[in-house]
Design a protein around this motif. Sequence first.
Motif, PDB file in Angstrom:
ATOM      1  N   GLY A 132      80.841  67.847  38.290  1.00 47.30           N
ATOM      2  CA  GLY A 132      80.327  68.402  37.049  1.00 47.30           C
ATOM      3  C   GLY A 132      80.092  67.356  35.980  1.00 47.30           C
ATOM      4  O   GLY A 132      80.526  66.211  36.074  1.00 47.30           O
ATOM      5  N   GLU A 133      79.421  67.769  34.908  1.00 49.39           N
ATOM      6  CA  GLU A 133      79.063  66.852  33.830  1.00 49.39           C
ATOM      7  C   GLU A 133      80.294  66.239  33.168  1.00 49.39           C
ATOM      8  O   GLU A 133      80.316  65.043  32.853  1.00 49.39           O
ATOM      9  CB  GLU A 133      78.230  67.597  32.786  1.00 49.39           C
ATOM     10  N   GLN A 134      81.326  67.056  32.954  1.00 45.81           N
ATOM     11  CA  GLN A 134      82.520  66.534  32.292  1.00 45.81           C
ATOM     12  C   GLN A 134      83.164  65.434  33.111  1.00 45.81           C
ATOM     13  O   GLN A 134      83.509  64.371  32.586  1.00 45.81           O
ATOM     14  CB  GLN A 134      83.529  67.664  32.054  1.00 45.81           C
ATOM     15  N   ALA A 135      83.334  65.653  34.412  1.00 40.47           N
ATOM     16  CA  ALA A 135      83.959  64.641  35.264  1.00 40.47           C
ATOM     17  C   ALA A 135      83.121  63.367  35.298  1.00 40.47           C
ATOM     18  O   ALA A 135      83.662  62.252  35.232  1.00 40.47           O
ATOM     19  CB  ALA A 135      84.152  65.190  36.676  1.00 40.47           C
ATOM     20  N   LEU A 180      84.095  62.724  23.156  1.00 43.50           N
ATOM     21  CA  LEU A 180      83.565  62.731  21.790  1.00 43.50           C
ATOM     22  C   LEU A 180      82.444  61.712  21.638  1.00 43.50           C
ATOM     23  O   LEU A 180      81.426  61.973  20.991  1.00 43.50           O
ATOM     24  CB  LEU A 180      84.689  62.425  20.798  1.00 43.50           C
ATOM     25  N   ARG A 181      82.631  60.567  22.250  1.00 37.24           N
ATOM     26  CA  ARG A 181      81.614  59.525  22.189  1.00 37.24           C
ATOM     27  C   ARG A 181      80.309  60.016  22.811  1.00 37.24           C
ATOM     28  O   ARG A 181      79.221  59.808  22.269  1.00 37.24           O
ATOM     29  CB  ARG A 181      82.132  58.288  22.921  1.00 37.24           C
ATOM     30  N   ALA A 182      80.421  60.657  23.972  1.00 34.70           N
ATOM     31  CA  ALA A 182      79.232  61.188  24.640  1.00 34.70           C
ATOM     32  C   ALA A 182      78.592  62.301  23.818  1.00 34.70           C
ATOM     33  O   ALA A 182      77.360  62.428  23.781  1.00 34.70           O
ATOM     34  CB  ALA A 182      79.604  61.699  26.029  1.00 34.70           C
ATOM     35  N   ALA A 183      79.417  63.091  23.145  1.00 36.47           N
ATOM     36  CA  ALA A 183      78.888  64.203  22.354  1.00 36.47           C
ATOM     37  C   ALA A 183      78.083  63.711  21.163  1.00 36.47           C
ATOM     38  O   ALA A 183      76.972  64.192  20.898  1.00 36.47           O
ATOM     39  CB  ALA A 183      80.028  65.104  21.882  1.00 36.47           C
ATOM     40  N   ILE A 184      78.602  62.739  20.418  1.00 40.23           N
ATOM     41  CA  ILE A 184      77.886  62.288  19.228  1.00 40.23           C
ATOM     42  C   ILE A 184      76.709  61.376  19.585  1.00 40.23           C
ATOM     43  O   ILE A 184      75.827  61.139  18.755  1.00 40.23           O
ATOM     44  CB  ILE A 184      78.826  61.584  18.221  1.00 40.23           C
ATOM     45  N   ASP A 185      76.684  60.887  20.837  1.00 39.89           N
ATOM     46  CA  ASP A 185      75.554  60.072  21.288  1.00 39.89           C
ATOM     47  C   ASP A 185      74.440  60.933  21.870  1.00 39.89           C
ATOM     48  O   ASP A 185      73.376  60.422  22.225  1.00 39.89           O
ATOM     49  CB  ASP A 185      76.030  59.063  22.341  1.00 39.89           C
ATOM     50  N   GLY A 186      74.687  62.245  22.003  1.00 43.60           N
ATOM     51  CA  GLY A 186      73.666  63.127  22.529  1.00 43.60           C
ATOM     52  C   GLY A 186      73.626  63.239  24.030  1.00 43.60           C
ATOM     53  O   GLY A 186      72.752  63.913  24.595  1.00 43.60           O
ATOM     54  N   ASP A 187      74.576  62.589  24.739  1.00 48.76           N
ATOM     55  CA  ASP A 187      74.579  62.625  26.205  1.00 48.76           C
ATOM     56  C   ASP A 187      74.886  64.015  26.754  1.00 48.76           C
ATOM     57  O   ASP A 187      74.569  64.305  27.912  1.00 48.76           O
ATOM     58  CB  ASP A 187      75.610  61.632  26.755  1.00 48.76           C
ATOM     59  N   LEU A 188      75.536  64.850  25.949  1.00 47.34           N
ATOM     60  CA  LEU A 188      75.940  66.177  26.418  1.00 47.34           C
ATOM     61  C   LEU A 188      75.030  67.276  25.870  1.00 47.34           C
ATOM     62  O   LEU A 188      75.377  68.457  25.934  1.00 47.34           O
ATOM     63  CB  LEU A 188      77.397  66.455  26.021  1.00 47.34           C
ATOM     64  N   GLU A 217      86.535  73.965  23.548  1.00 42.83           N
ATOM     65  CA  GLU A 217      87.568  74.555  24.396  1.00 42.83           C
ATOM     66  C   GLU A 217      88.044  73.572  25.459  1.00 42.83           C
ATOM     67  O   GLU A 217      89.239  73.468  25.729  1.00 42.83           O
ATOM     68  CB  GLU A 217      87.045  75.830  25.060  1.00 42.83           C
ATOM     69  N   ALA A 218      87.115  72.844  26.072  1.00 45.66           N
ATOM     70  CA  ALA A 218      87.473  71.950  27.168  1.00 45.66           C
ATOM     71  C   ALA A 218      88.113  70.659  26.684  1.00 45.66           C
ATOM     72  O   ALA A 218      89.014  70.118  27.329  1.00 45.66           O
ATOM     73  CB  ALA A 218      86.231  71.623  28.000  1.00 45.66           C
ATOM     74  N   VAL A 219      87.669  70.154  25.534  1.00 46.93           N
ATOM     75  CA  VAL A 219      88.056  68.812  25.113  1.00 46.93           C
ATOM     76  C   VAL A 219      89.090  68.809  23.997  1.00 46.93           C
ATOM     77  O   VAL A 219      90.042  68.024  24.016  1.00 46.93           O
ATOM     78  CB  VAL A 219      86.805  68.016  24.674  1.00 46.93           C
ATOM     79  N   LEU A 220      88.942  69.681  23.002  1.00 49.27           N
ATOM     80  CA  LEU A 220      89.737  69.555  21.783  1.00 49.27           C
ATOM     81  C   LEU A 220      90.862  70.570  21.645  1.00 49.27           C
ATOM     82  O   LEU A 220      91.900  70.263  21.061  1.00 49.27           O
ATOM     83  CB  LEU A 220      88.819  69.647  20.556  1.00 49.27           C
ATOM     84  N   ASP A 221      90.660  71.780  22.152  1.00 51.91           N
ATOM     85  CA  ASP A 221      91.596  72.847  21.825  1.00 51.91           C
ATOM     86  C   ASP A 221      92.992  72.640  22.408  1.00 51.91           C
ATOM     87  O   ASP A 221      93.958  73.201  21.891  1.00 51.91           O
ATOM     88  CB  ASP A 221      91.037  74.202  22.275  1.00 51.91           C
ATOM     89  N   ARG A 222      93.127  71.858  23.474  1.00 53.62           N
ATOM     90  CA  ARG A 222      94.457  71.636  24.049  1.00 53.62           C
ATOM     91  C   ARG A 222      95.184  70.462  23.398  1.00 53.62           C
ATOM     92  O   ARG A 222      96.291  70.109  23.824  1.00 53.62           O
ATOM     93  CB  ARG A 222      94.348  71.443  25.557  1.00 53.62           C
TER      94      ARG A 222
END
Length: 958
Positions: free
Chosen positions: A24-27, A591-599, A611-616
């Motif tokens: 998957g994309e996250q992995a 977070l780096r991938a998110a603010i760079d637009g990769d996601l 939910e997947a990255v921050l909430d835990r």
Amino acid sequence: MSTEHARGRPETLADDLDGEVDFGEQARTLYATDASVYEVEPAGVVFPATCEDVRDVVAYARERGTSLTARGAGSSLTGNAVGEGIVVDFERHLDSIVDVDPAAGTATVQPGVVLDDLNDHLAQYDLYFPPDPSTSSTCTIGGMVANDAAGAHSVRHGTTRDNVRRVECVLADGSVDSFERVEGVALDRACDRDDRAGEIYRTVRDVGISLDAEIDARYPDVERNSSGYDLDGCVAGDGSWIDLSRLVIGSEGTLALVTEVTLDLTERPETRAAALVCYEDVVAAADAVAPALGADPSAVELIDDDVLGYARDAWGIDLVPADAGAALLIEVETTPRDQRRDLDAAVEAATTEATVAVERAPDDDTQETLWKIRKASNPLLNRRPGDREALSFIEDAAVPPERLPEYLTRVGEILDRHELDASVFGHAGQGVLHIKPFLDLSTERDRRRLRSVSEAVHELVVELGGCVSGEHGDGRLRSEHLPEMYGEAVYEAFVRVKRAFDPDDVFNPAKVVPASDGRLAGLDEDLRSDGYDPESVETALDFSAEGGFASLVEQCNGCSKCRTTEGGVMCPSYRGAETEVTSTRGRANMLRAAIDGDLGDDALTSDAFQEAVLDRCLSCKACKTECPTGVDVAKLRTEAKHQKHKEEGVPLRARLFGNVRTLNRVGSALAPVANRLKEVAAGRVLAEKLLGIDRRRTLPEFADRSFPEWFAERTPSTTAGQRGTVALYPDCYMAYNHPEVGRAVVEVLEACGYRVELPEVSCCGRPALSQGLVETARENATENVATLRPYVDRDVPVLGVEPSCVSALAEYDDLVDDPADVPDAAATVAEFLYEEVVAGDLELDVDAGGESVALHGHCHSKAEGRDHAPVALLRQAGFEVERVDATCCGMAGAFGYETEHYDLSMELGAELTSKLSATEAERVVTTGASCRQQLRDHDVETVHPMTLIAELLTEGDR
């Protein structure tokens, strides 16, 4: 090789494995980086659970023409743990200690075993595995084998290669073989085999015989060499013996996948002693290394003036003189009888005309302080402000120790020509100095300097008879230097060995030698900074001290410290889940991938990402201090949640949990009715459905008489005011749930002679921050600053009981423009009283008579270095205190009440409960209200340290 082709039909692989498959994309995002400057997105990740799983993965890769990159903790500095094919993560499942044979002095382990965990297990036999890289709390044995890891004590004990007896591997054809030293008839049989292993043996024997003289001439005369393949040590020049384990070790996963390792163990030394020998400058220190080695030390480590000055000025360590321009930390392993003699001999050998001071450390505490100074090197460099980072690209070269002064001088000249500065530290005893220049690889100029400096230093290293890698391997960073270092004949032998092991380029191709298509990883290719263009985030919190939101994200260097499972606080969610995305590093990379637009667009505020990255994240704040680079994920999480609320509005649950003070005040006013209503089953079910408050969790009791009410009606002690006034911040838990703690605090403070005033404050803002309600927290902070300013202006101490509230007050710089010194003035009651005792201004006239207590400190106190205060204070009061080494309790304010987090919360609570039970203490002490609530749900009764001291004072009055 096509990455898209490699992604085809991973479900067929998943069906065959006991382990897991994740394409998957996250992995792919999480495993695209390691601790190096490189980034390569893989096709996916496999987590094998058995040796048979590894065989199946190899077969799958071979059939589809894709590659496999082995990975342990992912702390590679040269990019040898990233690749475009499938990443094989050995740490999740293949982490068993298979066997320990104390009589033989061996241990057989799987590659995912973490070094510190292994040595903790071996302590019962008085044995250990001696290589000790700085990442020992996270690095795996498989990773150590791949890079031939060493560490500070390699002067005495050698590298991983010197301490391994056998390796079991899966070869490129899927067969499993064990490699160790073979000779005579056994070697003849091995060479006669008609399989992949037979081809390898024949190739290595032929190379050893035909290139004996060339190998002898081209291999550098240094103790540590992780460059290329170990043809120098794996085969006799006459072909009479071969040890393929030495070839696999240090091969960076390019030859085979290791599934089991038999280690040679060492008896633990009876004792150690150390000395810090200080010199005028680093060249003078380097000049003393060769003489120091004549005293048979176990470690000779160099420290430069930047680190020494930080230890002296920031930490107040008076062992470092003001005129020390550099130092050698010299350690000896010895016996109690010979300790003084051996240490004196080592100091004498290292003393030169340029020596300015010597500090001996025969006892454990002083030795720990000296090693703390040495280990401060990396964290200090990593926290240096600005866009330039201390990069690891020339820091691993090894030269003969006697040539270190010349090496340092000439590297300094190279850096001067490139207008760069650097810091110097490292394993001087084996000629390995970590010289780390400061570069900003987002600029074209510094990318050019990366290559130019690398090439210049490589040429110098070869000229001085050294090797380009003494510990971390070649990877993407140094492979292109190998032809010049070893010459054409030896380099072609490397290629022959690679083809014999791996004819189809399955294992980590284009590293060490070119792939079949001629590709070779370049040192300035696939840089993480290439094309990186993060979107600007207009933040509500102040990130100016960190250089901005993106800058704080980018501080993560991937070192894997956040993956520790014992000691310290970081990172509780990783310890509970043990998945990469729950680590500080994983969150930073996402977070780096998110603010760079990769996601994709608006990934940062999407439900799936949060939910997947921050909430835990439990917002324990440990990463702010324990992460070597200070990546404050809790602060980043707060800002990201605020950004989401700004776009979508604030959910009811966030409003409820973000205004706990109001909730508790109302609950206390309506007690005991409120206490009965919260136990009604139908109400619990409704709260779970509407608010996500798990029905299994016990809800806190509301006090029918609040602490502020009690305080207003009480009669102050006759001793109050004799020593001045303090302002006691009445947090919402003490005020409305646990007023007995507040009463105890007032009793203790007044008995000690302080007049207590109770300001009319707002919530500290911590609950609001945890829910991303930054503007609510700002309102809280603004009101509290206005209320507390008069106290601060009069130098009246501002004290709190709840550690999370005190830490919130300390963060008002992020919320208000003028916090009126409130952040600096705020302290816990225990911290204040302890400092008064230490200063000699206060004496606790009580004696618990040695009653034993186990203390679990609040995670915020541990993260901010406040946790020592309640321990020391209770010891001053006559208690026998055992501090429990545990991470966050798992409650973390609202976190443990939420349905989606309940199981993780309870798992962390169960781990804490187990550690508390092991102490056999008479009472359990904890400083946080959340901790008390969590332990109550695990049937553990607790008491606040101030309550214990108040009880002693009450007994004394009888």
